[in-house]
Design a protein around this motif. Structure first.
Motif, PDB file in Angstrom:
ATOM      1  N   HIS A  98     -23.651  47.148  -2.476  1.00 36.68           N
ATOM      2  CA  HIS A  98     -22.409  47.666  -3.059  1.00 36.68           C
ATOM      3  C   HIS A  98     -22.170  49.127  -2.685  1.00 36.68           C
ATOM      4  CE1 HIS A  98     -22.853  44.226  -6.154  1.00 36.68           C
ATOM      5  NE2 HIS A  98     -22.235  43.838  -5.055  1.00 36.68           N
ATOM      6  N   ILE A  99     -22.841  49.528  -1.620  1.00 37.89           N
ATOM      7  CA  ILE A  99     -22.643  50.872  -1.083  1.00 37.89           C
ATOM      8  C   ILE A  99     -22.269  50.702   0.386  1.00 37.89           C
ATOM      9  CG2 ILE A  99     -23.725  53.104  -0.616  1.00 37.89           C
ATOM     10  CD1 ILE A  99     -25.779  52.463  -2.812  1.00 37.89           C
ATOM     11  N   THR A 100     -21.274  51.454   0.842  1.00 38.82           N
ATOM     12  CA  THR A 100     -20.982  51.454   2.282  1.00 38.82           C
ATOM     13  C   THR A 100     -21.335  52.825   2.834  1.00 38.82           C
ATOM     14  OG1 THR A 100     -18.722  51.413   1.435  1.00 38.82           O
ATOM     15  CG2 THR A 100     -19.278  49.758   3.050  1.00 38.82           C
ATOM     16  N   ALA A 101     -21.967  52.801   3.989  1.00 37.56           N
ATOM     17  CA  ALA A 101     -22.406  54.052   4.597  1.00 37.56           C
ATOM     18  C   ALA A 101     -21.542  54.347   5.815  1.00 37.56           C
ATOM     19  CB  ALA A 101     -23.867  53.928   5.013  1.00 37.56           C
ATOM     20  N   SER A 102     -21.239  55.627   6.026  1.00 35.21           N
ATOM     21  CA  SER A 102     -20.567  56.002   7.270  1.00 35.21           C
ATOM     22  C   SER A 102     -21.146  57.317   7.773  1.00 35.21           C
ATOM     23  CB  SER A 102     -19.063  56.087   7.068  1.00 35.21           C
ATOM     24  OG  SER A 102     -18.790  56.752   5.875  1.00 35.21           O
ATOM     25  N   LEU A 103     -20.889  57.580   9.050  1.00 36.01           N
ATOM     26  CA  LEU A 103     -21.496  58.761   9.678  1.00 36.01           C
ATOM     27  C   LEU A 103     -20.606  59.987   9.558  1.00 36.01           C
ATOM     28  CD1 LEU A 103     -22.963  56.980  12.834  1.00 36.01           C
ATOM     29  CD2 LEU A 103     -24.173  57.762  10.793  1.00 36.01           C
ATOM     30  N   GLY A 104     -19.404  59.808   9.021  1.00 34.42           N
ATOM     31  CA  GLY A 104     -18.502  60.948   8.824  1.00 34.42           C
ATOM     32  C   GLY A 104     -18.083  61.024   7.376  1.00 34.42           C
ATOM     33  N   PRO A 105     -17.551  62.173   6.942  1.00 38.93           N
ATOM     34  CA  PRO A 105     -17.136  62.337   5.550  1.00 38.93           C
ATOM     35  C   PRO A 105     -16.063  61.322   5.158  1.00 38.93           C
ATOM     36  CG  PRO A 105     -17.064  64.435   6.733  1.00 38.93           C
ATOM     37  CD  PRO A 105     -17.305  63.375   7.762  1.00 38.93           C
ATOM     38  N   GLU A 106     -16.147  60.866   3.937  1.00 42.15           N
ATOM     39  CA  GLU A 106     -15.189  59.897   3.393  1.00 42.15           C
ATOM     40  C   GLU A 106     -14.803  60.408   2.012  1.00 42.15           C
ATOM     41  OE1 GLU A 106     -14.195  56.641   4.203  1.00 42.15           O
ATOM     42  OE2 GLU A 106     -15.112  56.642   6.198  1.00 42.15           O
ATOM     43  N   PRO A 107     -13.563  60.157   1.605  1.00 44.77           N
ATOM     44  CA  PRO A 107     -13.190  60.585   0.257  1.00 44.77           C
ATOM     45  C   PRO A 107     -14.075  59.918  -0.795  1.00 44.77           C
ATOM     46  CG  PRO A 107     -11.467  59.221   1.249  1.00 44.77           C
ATOM     47  CD  PRO A 107     -12.470  59.490   2.318  1.00 44.77           C
ATOM     48  N   GLU A 108     -14.429  60.674  -1.816  1.00 43.14           N
ATOM     49  CA  GLU A 108     -15.219  60.161  -2.945  1.00 43.14           C
ATOM     50  C   GLU A 108     -16.604  59.674  -2.553  1.00 43.14           C
ATOM     51  OE1 GLU A 108     -12.961  58.138  -6.005  1.00 43.14           O
ATOM     52  OE2 GLU A 108     -12.265  60.206  -5.998  1.00 43.14           O
ATOM     53  N   ALA A 109     -17.075  60.008  -1.371  1.00 42.29           N
ATOM     54  CA  ALA A 109     -18.406  59.543  -0.958  1.00 42.29           C
ATOM     55  C   ALA A 109     -19.451  60.599  -1.307  1.00 42.29           C
ATOM     56  CB  ALA A 109     -18.405  59.258   0.532  1.00 42.29           C
ATOM     57  N   LEU A 110     -20.664  60.134  -1.519  1.00 43.41           N
ATOM     58  CA  LEU A 110     -21.782  61.053  -1.749  1.00 43.41           C
ATOM     59  C   LEU A 110     -22.376  61.420  -0.398  1.00 43.41           C
ATOM     60  CD1 LEU A 110     -23.575  59.076  -4.626  1.00 43.41           C
ATOM     61  CD2 LEU A 110     -22.223  61.176  -4.899  1.00 43.41           C
ATOM     62  N   GLU A 111     -22.593  62.697  -0.196  1.00 42.02           N
ATOM     63  CA  GLU A 111     -23.223  63.089   1.057  1.00 42.02           C
ATOM     64  C   GLU A 111     -24.737  62.926   0.907  1.00 42.02           C
ATOM     65  OE1 GLU A 111     -22.127  66.886   2.636  1.00 42.02           O
ATOM     66  OE2 GLU A 111     -23.497  66.688   4.344  1.00 42.02           O
ATOM     67  N   ALA A 112     -25.337  62.312   1.914  1.00 41.34           N
ATOM     68  CA  ALA A 112     -26.771  62.032   1.846  1.00 41.34           C
ATOM     69  C   ALA A 112     -27.385  62.293   3.217  1.00 41.34           C
ATOM     70  CB  ALA A 112     -26.998  60.581   1.432  1.00 41.34           C
ATOM     71  N   ALA A 113     -28.694  62.177   3.283  1.00 37.99           N
ATOM     72  CA  ALA A 113     -29.368  62.312   4.572  1.00 37.99           C
ATOM     73  C   ALA A 113     -30.130  61.027   4.845  1.00 37.99           C
ATOM     74  CB  ALA A 113     -30.335  63.490   4.534  1.00 37.99           C
ATOM     75  N   ALA A 114     -29.974  60.498   6.058  1.00 33.57           N
ATOM     76  CA  ALA A 114     -30.718  59.289   6.418  1.00 33.57           C
ATOM     77  C   ALA A 114     -32.210  59.603   6.403  1.00 33.57           C
ATOM     78  CB  ALA A 114     -30.285  58.796   7.786  1.00 33.57           C
TER      79      ALA A 114
END
Ligand SMILES: Nc1ncnc2c1ncn2[C@@H]1O[C@H](COP(=O)(O)OP(=O)(O)OP(=O)(O)O)[C@@H](O)[C@H]1O
Ligand SMILES: [Mg+2]
Length: 367
Positions: free
Chosen positions: A288-304
């Motif tokens: 229930h989480i989608t990951a992307s390599l660029g910023p997305e609105p309302e997304a949490l920034e994380a580190a792989a």
């Protein structure tokens, strides 16, 4: 066949409380899975129902009969043990009819039932062999056949597949499902394997430390775990739990998670505010989480942290501040450890829990 009621079962061994106030109602013909980690009391419940353990408290009703004080042989129960417990000195046929002989069922009827069971379990060609001449899966079928020829009101199975290798387990799982569909015998099936529970159970009762912590459909146990324990025990990888604190961002309710914000609906915010001091866990399934390599609105920034290809999909482990999250991503997802990733959470699927107790915080319109 019969409906079964277990009421307030309690079993102690000296100071150890193995089963603590277990109550269950199983419908006629239902397949109930008792699921829980090693030592939680599953076998003890089963043995108590079979009459092999004396209870400190409780009542067991099968159909219209109160069997609490009945000897095992009079309960009209059949049990399949983890160890199969087939007799090595008896041929398959004699193993299958052993219980019928004990019960002095006429020989012709023994033959008829054994043939029927052998057909159902696809072991007709093996009736003259000894158990030593069978594979593990075949031996397991013999144990099941021996149980079902008794035409029990209730069938008990204690981890019947755990001695089989992975492929055979998968196969026998499908077979057990088919057999249950044909016979519709009320069944209590014990396992510590959550995949087995989800695939076989019409209902799952999850046990922890001698108690039932959730008794629900497989879908509900998976989607709406009653507490943190259930969420982490069921699902592979398990549910993620992000620690957060209820707050606001730009005038909208949000959960502050490692210095970032996870949007929360107005209704959820009200329920969380009413539930306690605002310290909550956001329970989120990895899919229930989608990951992307660029910023997305309302997304949490994380580190792989790690990327593990699993064939059909890939497992991404990422760090949101100091909190680690597992995410199921498409098979072709590429990221290097250390690379920033943005995680969007499907807000409608989040299960909020009290950070202190781990108990779920019900939202309006759900339970
Ligand atoms: N005969 C016994 N004497 C003392 N303690 C016992 C006895 N049998 C079981 N227990 C204890 O009761 C608890 C429940 O045991 P039980 O065998 O029911 O667990 P289980 O859920 O079936 O575990 P597993 O998945 O490992 O089979 C455990 O803490 C166990 O150590
Ligand atoms: Mg056990």
């Amino acid at each position: 066949m019969a409906e079964v009621r277990l009421e307030h079962l309690r079993k102690t061994y000296g100071k150890v409380v193995a089963v603590d106030d277990v109550s269950l109602a199983i419908d006629d013909g239902q397949f109930l899975v008792l699921l829980g980690p090693s030592g939680c009391g599953k076998t003890t419940v089963l043995r108590a129902v079979a009459g092999l353990e004396e209870l400190a408290r409780g009542r067991i009703q099968i159909g219209a009969r109160d069997v609490t004080r009945l000897a095992p042989g009079r309960r009209r129960i059949a049990m399949v043990f983890q160890s199969y417990a087939v007799f090595p000195h008896l041929r398959v046929y004699d193993n299958i009819v052993f219980g019928l002989r004990m019960a002095r069922v006429p020989a012709a009827e023994q033959r008829r039932r054994a043939d029927e069971a052998a057909e159902l379990l696809q072991i007709r060609d093996l009736l003259d062999r000894y158990p030593a001449q069978l594979s593990g899966g075949q031996r397991q079928r013999v144990a099941v056949a021996r149980a079902i020829v008794m035409r029990p009101d209730l069938l008990l199975m204690d981890e019947p597949l755990s001695n089989l290798d992975a492929l055979l387990r998968l196969h026998m799982r499908t077979e057990l499902k088919r057999i249950h569909r044909e016979l519709r015998v009320t069944t209590i099936y014990v396992t510590h394997d959550q995949v087995e529970a989800l695939s076989l159970g019409e209902r799952i009762a999850v046990m922890q430390s001698g108690r039932i912590v959730q008794d629900d459909t497989p879908a509900r146990v998976y989607d709406a775990p009653a507490n943190r324990f259930v969420g982490s025990f069921i699902g592979s990888p398990p549910m993620n739990f992000l620690e957060g604190r209820l707050g606001a961002r730009d005038g909208r309710a949000a959960l502050s998670v490692s210095g970032q914000f996870l949007a929360v609906s107005v209704e959820a915010a009200a329920a969380l505010a009413a539930a306690g001091d605002g310290a909550v866990l956001a329970g989120i399934r990895p899919e229930h989480i989608t990951a992307s390599l660029g910023p997305e609105p309302e997304a949490l920034e994380a580190a792989a942290v790690a990327i593990e290809p699993l064939g059909a999909q890939t497992l991404l482990t990422a760090a949101v501040g100091a909190q680690v999250v597992k995410v199921i991503v498409p098979a072709d997802f590429r990221a290097e450890p250390g690379q920033p990733v943005w995680l969007r959470v499907d807000g409608a699927r989040v299960r909020f829990m009290d950070a202190r107790t781990g108990g779920v915080i019900p939202l309006p319109g759900s339970r």
